[in-house]
Design a protein around this motif. Structure first.
Motif, PDB file in Angstrom:
ATOM      1  N   PHE A  16       0.833  -1.206   0.000  1.00 33.32           N
ATOM      2  CA  PHE A  16       0.000   0.000   0.000  1.00 33.32           C
ATOM      3  C   PHE A  16       0.869   1.260   0.000  1.00 33.32           C
ATOM      4  CE2 PHE A  16      -2.738   3.158   2.236  1.00 33.32           C
ATOM      5  CZ  PHE A  16      -3.733   3.257   1.273  1.00 33.32           C
ATOM      6  N   ASP A  17       1.934   1.273   0.778  1.00 35.45           N
ATOM      7  CA  ASP A  17       2.834   2.423   0.812  1.00 35.45           C
ATOM      8  C   ASP A  17       3.485   2.653  -0.553  1.00 35.45           C
ATOM      9  OD1 ASP A  17       2.260   3.003   3.451  1.00 35.45           O
ATOM     10  OD2 ASP A  17       4.049   1.987   4.250  1.00 35.45           O
ATOM     11  N   ARG A  18       3.896   1.569  -1.239  1.00 34.84           N
ATOM     12  CA  ARG A  18       4.468   1.712  -2.588  1.00 34.84           C
ATOM     13  C   ARG A  18       3.422   2.255  -3.561  1.00 34.84           C
ATOM     14  NH1 ARG A  18       6.927  -3.043  -1.015  1.00 34.84           N
ATOM     15  NH2 ARG A  18       5.438  -4.345  -2.151  1.00 34.84           N
ATOM     16  N   PHE A  19       2.205   1.725  -3.477  1.00 35.89           N
ATOM     17  CA  PHE A  19       1.110   2.208  -4.314  1.00 35.89           C
ATOM     18  C   PHE A  19       0.896   3.703  -4.086  1.00 35.89           C
ATOM     19  CE2 PHE A  19      -3.387   3.390  -4.305  1.00 35.89           C
ATOM     20  CZ  PHE A  19      -3.734   3.137  -5.623  1.00 35.89           C
ATOM     21  N   MET A  20       0.852   4.089  -2.833  1.00 31.07           N
ATOM     22  CA  MET A  20       0.627   5.482  -2.457  1.00 31.07           C
ATOM     23  C   MET A  20       1.714   6.394  -3.037  1.00 31.07           C
ATOM     24  SD  MET A  20       0.248   6.874   1.412  1.00 31.07           S
ATOM     25  CE  MET A  20       1.950   7.338   1.596  1.00 31.07           C
ATOM     26  N   GLN A  21       2.958   5.974  -2.956  1.00 23.48           N
ATOM     27  CA  GLN A  21       4.061   6.764  -3.491  1.00 23.48           C
ATOM     28  C   GLN A  21       3.998   6.840  -5.013  1.00 23.48           C
ATOM     29  OE1 GLN A  21       7.405   4.731  -1.715  1.00 23.48           O
ATOM     30  NE2 GLN A  21       7.529   6.222  -0.033  1.00 23.48           N
ATOM     31  N   GLN A  22       3.716   5.723  -5.674  1.00 22.31           N
ATOM     32  CA  GLN A  22       3.622   5.705  -7.141  1.00 22.31           C
ATOM     33  C   GLN A  22       2.533   6.631  -7.646  1.00 22.31           C
ATOM     34  OE1 GLN A  22       2.980   1.550  -7.926  1.00 22.31           O
ATOM     35  NE2 GLN A  22       5.164   1.075  -8.007  1.00 22.31           N
ATOM     36  N   LYS A  23       1.445   6.715  -6.908  1.00 24.51           N
ATOM     37  CA  LYS A  23       0.308   7.541  -7.327  1.00 24.51           C
ATOM     38  C   LYS A  23       0.433   8.984  -6.849  1.00 24.51           C
ATOM     39  CE  LYS A  23      -1.949   4.227  -9.348  1.00 24.51           C
ATOM     40  NZ  LYS A  23      -2.250   4.226 -10.754  1.00 24.51           N
ATOM     41  N   GLY A  24       1.400   9.262  -5.998  1.00 27.68           N
ATOM     42  CA  GLY A  24       1.639  10.637  -5.559  1.00 27.68           C
ATOM     43  C   GLY A  24       0.787  11.102  -4.393  1.00 27.68           C
ATOM     44  N   TYR A  25       0.231  10.177  -3.637  1.00 30.08           N
ATOM     45  CA  TYR A  25      -0.558  10.571  -2.463  1.00 30.08           C
ATOM     46  C   TYR A  25       0.359  11.113  -1.384  1.00 30.08           C
ATOM     47  CZ  TYR A  25      -4.738   8.332  -4.309  1.00 30.08           C
ATOM     48  OH  TYR A  25      -5.814   7.995  -5.087  1.00 30.08           O
ATOM     49  N   GLU A  30      -5.773   9.741   2.468  1.00 29.78           N
ATOM     50  CA  GLU A  30      -6.340  10.142   1.174  1.00 29.78           C
ATOM     51  C   GLU A  30      -6.282   8.993   0.172  1.00 29.78           C
ATOM     52  OE1 GLU A  30      -8.631  12.173  -1.174  1.00 29.78           O
ATOM     53  OE2 GLU A  30      -8.095  12.918   0.813  1.00 29.78           O
ATOM     54  N   ALA A  31      -5.219   8.231   0.189  1.00 36.34           N
ATOM     55  CA  ALA A  31      -5.124   7.072  -0.700  1.00 36.34           C
ATOM     56  C   ALA A  31      -6.218   6.062  -0.370  1.00 36.34           C
ATOM     57  CB  ALA A  31      -3.740   6.425  -0.575  1.00 36.34           C
ATOM     58  N   PHE A  32      -6.406   5.791   0.894  1.00 34.76           N
ATOM     59  CA  PHE A  32      -7.432   4.840   1.312  1.00 34.76           C
ATOM     60  C   PHE A  32      -8.827   5.350   0.945  1.00 34.76           C
ATOM     61  CE2 PHE A  32     -10.433   3.137   4.418  1.00 34.76           C
ATOM     62  CZ  PHE A  32     -10.259   1.779   4.202  1.00 34.76           C
ATOM     63  N   ARG A  33      -9.101   6.632   1.171  1.00 38.01           N
ATOM     64  CA  ARG A  33     -10.415   7.203   0.822  1.00 38.01           C
ATOM     65  C   ARG A  33     -10.705   7.036  -0.664  1.00 38.01           C
ATOM     66  NH1 ARG A  33      -9.242  11.133   5.005  1.00 38.01           N
ATOM     67  NH2 ARG A  33      -8.107  12.422   3.522  1.00 38.01           N
ATOM     68  N   ASP A  34      -9.695   7.316  -1.523  1.00 41.72           N
ATOM     69  CA  ASP A  34      -9.908   7.181  -2.963  1.00 41.72           C
ATOM     70  C   ASP A  34     -10.166   5.737  -3.367  1.00 41.72           C
ATOM     71  OD1 ASP A  34      -9.726   9.874  -3.378  1.00 41.72           O
ATOM     72  OD2 ASP A  34      -7.768   9.813  -4.382  1.00 41.72           O
TER      73      ASP A  34
END
Length: 153
Positions: A16-25, A30-34
């Motif tokens: 999840f942290d890698r996903f968040m960084q890749q997407k720019g959160y 905010e990443a979880f809400r989206d």
């Protein structure tokens, strides 16, 4: 705003942290809400809970295909009530892309988009639906509804 506390295993948290960084959160919340909004929107569309939507439809077609451009234009005219805007661009000598913004009752918008993508000669089509709330503003305005860009829940 309500605070929720969740527990997840370390591997999932790292992913999840890698996903968040890749997407720019900027933060996990905010990443979880989206992600949650997206899943709730899909569920609403799949189970008929979203009565109104806005959508983007893009498709590529060969404009030399016999009478295809005319058929596509006729389909759009037949569904002028859900078509907000259309942009047309030439990709090369043979191929064109059109992108349409659609708005209306979800079932009508989906049926229109699927019919257009399925038209013989349309090579590639992508369709993105966003469920929204809609309400009449009480004034006669070409019988359009004003759409509020809030998730339908």
């Amino acid at each position: 705003m309500r605070r929720l506390t969740i527990s997840i295993d370390d591997d999932l948290a790292d992913t999840f942290d890698r996903f968040m960084q890749q997407k720019g959160y900027q933060n996990r919340s905010e990443a979880f809400r989206d992600l949650l909004r997206g899943e709730l929107d899909r569920d609403s569309l799949n189970h008929g809970g979203a009565h109104h939507c806005v959508a983007a439809l893009s498709y590529v077609y060969n404009h030399h295909e016999r009478q295809l451009a005319g058929r596509l234009a006729q389909i759009q005219h037949d569904h002028h009530d859900v078509t907000v805007s259309t942009m047309h661009a030439h990709l090369d000598h043979d191929n064109c892309i059109e992108t349409m913004i659609l708005r209306g009752h979800t079932q009508e918008v989906v049926q229109f988009a699927e019919a257009l993508i399925a038209e013989k000669g349309v090579r590639h089509g992508k369709f993105n639906v966003i469920p929204v709330e809609s309400e009449s503003n009480g004034r006669a305005h070409h019988s359009h509804h004003h759409v509020h860009l809030r998730p339908h829940r």
